[in-house]
Design a protein around this motif. Structure first.
Motif, PDB file in Angstrom:
ATOM      1  N   ILE A   4       0.853  -1.185   0.000  1.00  0.00           N
ATOM      2  CA  ILE A   4       0.000   0.000   0.000  1.00  0.00           C
ATOM      3  C   ILE A   4       0.887   1.232   0.000  1.00  0.00           C
ATOM      4  O   ILE A   4       1.643   1.464   0.952  1.00  0.00           O
ATOM      5  CB  ILE A   4      -0.918   0.004   1.233  1.00  0.00           C
ATOM      6  N   GLU A   5       0.814   2.006  -1.081  1.00  0.00           N
ATOM      7  CA  GLU A   5       1.576   3.255  -1.151  1.00  0.00           C
ATOM      8  C   GLU A   5       0.787   4.317  -0.398  1.00  0.00           C
ATOM      9  O   GLU A   5      -0.391   4.536  -0.678  1.00  0.00           O
ATOM     10  CB  GLU A   5       1.809   3.640  -2.605  1.00  0.00           C
ATOM     11  N   CYS A   6       1.434   4.936   0.576  1.00  0.00           N
ATOM     12  CA  CYS A   6       0.723   5.889   1.429  1.00  0.00           C
ATOM     13  C   CYS A   6       1.716   6.731   2.213  1.00  0.00           C
ATOM     14  O   CYS A   6       2.910   6.485   2.193  1.00  0.00           O
ATOM     15  CB  CYS A   6      -0.198   5.134   2.396  1.00  0.00           C
ATOM     16  N   VAL A   8       3.216   7.090   5.405  1.00  0.00           N
ATOM     17  CA  VAL A   8       3.331   6.090   6.473  1.00  0.00           C
ATOM     18  C   VAL A   8       3.084   6.677   7.864  1.00  0.00           C
ATOM     19  O   VAL A   8       2.677   5.950   8.771  1.00  0.00           O
ATOM     20  CB  VAL A   8       4.679   5.333   6.412  1.00  0.00           C
ATOM     21  N   GLU A   9       3.284   7.977   8.043  1.00  0.00           N
ATOM     22  CA  GLU A   9       2.989   8.574   9.355  1.00  0.00           C
ATOM     23  C   GLU A   9       1.490   8.690   9.568  1.00  0.00           C
ATOM     24  O   GLU A   9       0.987   8.463  10.670  1.00  0.00           O
ATOM     25  CB  GLU A   9       3.698   9.922   9.505  1.00  0.00           C
ATOM     26  N   GLN A  10       0.753   9.026   8.495  1.00  0.00           N
ATOM     27  CA  GLN A  10      -0.710   9.042   8.607  1.00  0.00           C
ATOM     28  C   GLN A  10      -1.233   7.635   8.854  1.00  0.00           C
ATOM     29  O   GLN A  10      -2.170   7.424   9.631  1.00  0.00           O
ATOM     30  CB  GLN A  10      -1.337   9.624   7.342  1.00  0.00           C
ATOM     31  N   ALA A  11      -0.624   6.658   8.169  1.00  0.00           N
ATOM     32  CA  ALA A  11      -1.027   5.265   8.364  1.00  0.00           C
ATOM     33  C   ALA A  11      -0.800   4.847   9.810  1.00  0.00           C
ATOM     34  O   ALA A  11      -1.630   4.168  10.418  1.00  0.00           O
ATOM     35  CB  ALA A  11      -0.253   4.357   7.413  1.00  0.00           C
ATOM     36  N   ARG A  12       0.320   5.275  10.371  1.00  0.00           N
ATOM     37  CA  ARG A  12       0.631   4.959  11.768  1.00  0.00           C
ATOM     38  C   ARG A  12      -0.438   5.551  12.700  1.00  0.00           C
ATOM     39  O   ARG A  12      -0.898   4.885  13.635  1.00  0.00           O
ATOM     40  CB  ARG A  12       2.011   5.513  12.121  1.00  0.00           C
ATOM     41  N   GLU A  13      -0.850   6.785  12.436  1.00  0.00           N
ATOM     42  CA  GLU A  13      -1.883   7.424  13.257  1.00  0.00           C
ATOM     43  C   GLU A  13      -3.197   6.656  13.196  1.00  0.00           C
ATOM     44  O   GLU A  13      -3.870   6.469  14.210  1.00  0.00           O
ATOM     45  CB  GLU A  13      -2.095   8.875  12.804  1.00  0.00           C
ATOM     46  N   ALA A  43       6.361  -0.741   7.564  1.00  0.00           N
ATOM     47  CA  ALA A  43       6.386   0.547   6.866  1.00  0.00           C
ATOM     48  C   ALA A  43       7.799   0.866   6.392  1.00  0.00           C
ATOM     49  O   ALA A  43       8.767   0.713   7.142  1.00  0.00           O
ATOM     50  CB  ALA A  43       5.889   1.647   7.787  1.00  0.00           C
ATOM     51  N   TYR A  44       7.871   1.315   5.154  1.00  0.00           N
ATOM     52  CA  TYR A  44       9.108   1.834   4.586  1.00  0.00           C
ATOM     53  C   TYR A  44       8.874   3.312   4.323  1.00  0.00           C
ATOM     54  O   TYR A  44       7.941   3.898   4.867  1.00  0.00           O
ATOM     55  CB  TYR A  44       9.474   1.036   3.329  1.00  0.00           C
ATOM     56  N   ASP A  45       9.672   3.979   3.497  1.00  0.00           N
ATOM     57  CA  ASP A  45       9.540   5.427   3.324  1.00  0.00           C
ATOM     58  C   ASP A  45       8.175   5.864   2.800  1.00  0.00           C
ATOM     59  O   ASP A  45       7.606   6.832   3.281  1.00  0.00           O
ATOM     60  CB  ASP A  45      10.642   5.953   2.398  1.00  0.00           C
ATOM     61  N   ASP A  46       7.637   5.180   1.805  1.00  0.00           N
ATOM     62  CA  ASP A  46       6.386   5.636   1.193  1.00  0.00           C
ATOM     63  C   ASP A  46       5.400   4.508   0.946  1.00  0.00           C
ATOM     64  O   ASP A  46       4.514   4.608   0.104  1.00  0.00           O
ATOM     65  CB  ASP A  46       6.680   6.356  -0.125  1.00  0.00           C
ATOM     66  N   LYS A  47       5.564   3.404   1.676  1.00  0.00           N
ATOM     67  CA  LYS A  47       4.655   2.283   1.481  1.00  0.00           C
ATOM     68  C   LYS A  47       4.630   1.394   2.713  1.00  0.00           C
ATOM     69  O   LYS A  47       5.543   1.433   3.548  1.00  0.00           O
ATOM     70  CB  LYS A  47       5.062   1.460   0.261  1.00  0.00           C
ATOM     71  N   VAL A  48       3.560   0.611   2.814  1.00  0.00           N
ATOM     72  CA  VAL A  48       3.434  -0.399   3.861  1.00  0.00           C
ATOM     73  C   VAL A  48       3.258  -1.738   3.166  1.00  0.00           C
ATOM     74  O   VAL A  48       2.404  -1.884   2.282  1.00  0.00           O
ATOM     75  CB  VAL A  48       2.228  -0.122   4.782  1.00  0.00           C
ATOM     76  N   VAL A  49       4.075  -2.712   3.551  1.00  0.00           N
ATOM     77  CA  VAL A  49       3.971  -4.071   3.024  1.00  0.00           C
ATOM     78  C   VAL A  49       3.291  -4.912   4.100  1.00  0.00           C
ATOM     79  O   VAL A  49       3.704  -4.901   5.258  1.00  0.00           O
ATOM     80  CB  VAL A  49       5.367  -4.651   2.684  1.00  0.00           C
ATOM     81  N   GLN A  56      -6.093  -8.789   5.175  1.00  0.00           N
ATOM     82  CA  GLN A  56      -7.218  -7.858   5.353  1.00  0.00           C
ATOM     83  C   GLN A  56      -7.393  -7.445   6.802  1.00  0.00           C
ATOM     84  O   GLN A  56      -8.027  -6.435   7.091  1.00  0.00           O
ATOM     85  CB  GLN A  56      -8.523  -8.443   4.785  1.00  0.00           C
ATOM     86  N   ASP A  57      -6.803  -8.211   7.766  1.00  0.00           N
ATOM     87  CA  ASP A  57      -6.885  -7.812   9.166  1.00  0.00           C
ATOM     88  C   ASP A  57      -6.278  -6.430   9.394  1.00  0.00           C
ATOM     89  O   ASP A  57      -6.680  -5.704  10.297  1.00  0.00           O
ATOM     90  CB  ASP A  57      -6.162  -8.834  10.064  1.00  0.00           C
ATOM     91  N   LEU A  58      -5.297  -6.063   8.579  1.00  0.00           N
ATOM     92  CA  LEU A  58      -4.670  -4.734   8.682  1.00  0.00           C
ATOM     93  C   LEU A  58      -5.038  -3.837   7.516  1.00  0.00           C
ATOM     94  O   LEU A  58      -5.222  -2.633   7.682  1.00  0.00           O
ATOM     95  CB  LEU A  58      -3.149  -4.880   8.689  1.00  0.00           C
ATOM     96  N   GLU A  59      -5.130  -4.426   6.343  1.00  0.00           N
ATOM     97  CA  GLU A  59      -5.280  -3.643   5.116  1.00  0.00           C
ATOM     98  C   GLU A  59      -6.486  -2.709   5.157  1.00  0.00           C
ATOM     99  O   GLU A  59      -6.436  -1.578   4.680  1.00  0.00           O
ATOM    100  CB  GLU A  59      -5.390  -4.598   3.924  1.00  0.00           C
ATOM    101  N   SER A  60      -7.561  -3.177   5.771  1.00  0.00           N
ATOM    102  CA  SER A  60      -8.778  -2.361   5.809  1.00  0.00           C
ATOM    103  C   SER A  60      -8.566  -1.042   6.546  1.00  0.00           C
ATOM    104  O   SER A  60      -9.242  -0.057   6.276  1.00  0.00           O
ATOM    105  CB  SER A  60      -9.914  -3.147   6.465  1.00  0.00           C
ATOM    106  N   LEU A  61      -7.603  -1.010   7.470  1.00  0.00           N
ATOM    107  CA  LEU A  61      -7.353   0.230   8.220  1.00  0.00           C
ATOM    108  C   LEU A  61      -6.635   1.288   7.388  1.00  0.00           C
ATOM    109  O   LEU A  61      -6.602   2.450   7.763  1.00  0.00           O
ATOM    110  CB  LEU A  61      -6.522  -0.077   9.472  1.00  0.00           C
ATOM    111  N   PHE A  62      -6.048   0.879   6.268  1.00  0.00           N
ATOM    112  CA  PHE A  62      -5.287   1.827   5.458  1.00  0.00           C
ATOM    113  C   PHE A  62      -6.119   2.481   4.361  1.00  0.00           C
ATOM    114  O   PHE A  62      -5.696   3.460   3.780  1.00  0.00           O
ATOM    115  CB  PHE A  62      -4.075   1.130   4.812  1.00  0.00           C
TER     116      PHE A  62
END
Length: 197
Positions: A4-6, A8-13, A43-49, A56-62
């Motif tokens: 998921i390209e995103c 990553v700090e917003q994803a963390r929040e 999380a890497y610089d601009d994506k989450v693997v 889907q246990d995590l993916e839905s949150l992004f």
């Protein structure tokens, strides 16, 4: 393994808001790691693997909530009853968003079809869609859930109630019977599960 390209700090929040614990990364390249259910996000610089058996246990949150999805389901048993498996796929204009399959122990074909429908609806709910258009190749299950056929079997009646409760959680939904050849990916996934049963 979804990527998921995103931001990553917003994803963390978003993860922290959902009470998912976020830890430091294990290497210099990893910004952070988070686990929920059977999924781990790195999380890497601009994506989450996302790794694990149920991404889907995590993916839905992004993903942002809302929107419309097409949901396909299929279930089957080898023997009736016999070892059973299910498969489901969620598709949007972006392509396949998520898919899954599982063995469900011993069941009839109709029980497996209901279990596939329920698993697909739970996944769509977890992805927070407003509208779902559900399709399956079991005419019996589709017509029972739509109320066109009676559901005399107590076990199927219970699953029908569960499916209707899940459907009622969406702002809008449809349920349609389609030919098996139009349901090929869910069918493949169900057969992969059956091969492991």
């Amino acid at each position: 393994m979804p990527v998921i390209e995103c931001d990553v700090e917003q994803a963390r929040e978003r993860l922290e808001e959902a009470d998912v614990s976020v830890e430091s990364g294990n290497t210099d390249h990893e910004r952070w790691r988070a686990s929920r259910g059977d999924a781990t996000g790195i999380a890497y610089d601009d994506k989450v693997v996302i790794q694990g058996s149920n991404p889907q246990d995590l993916e839905s949150l992004f993903r942002e909530g809302g929107g419309r999805a097409h949901v396909y389901f299929d279930g089957g048993a080898r023997g009736n009853p016999g070892p059973a498996g299910i498969g489901w796929v969620i598709v949007t204009s972006d392509g396949i968003v998520a898919e899954g399959n599982n063995t469900i122990g011993r069941a009839t074909n109709n029980q497996a079809e209901y279990e596939a429908l329920i698993a697909a609806l739970k996944a769509a709910r977890d992805y927070d869609y407003d509208e779902v258009h559900v399709r399956g190749d079991s005419e019996l299950i589709v017509k029972q859930v739509r109320g066109e056929y009676d559901t005399n079997n107590p076990e199927l009646r219970e699953r029908r109630v569960t499916a209707l409760e899940l459907l009622s959680g969406f702002d809008e939904w449809t349920l349609e019977h389609i030919p098996r050849e139009a349901n090929n990916r869910a069918d493949e996934l169900a057969n992969e599960a059956l091969d492991q049963a």
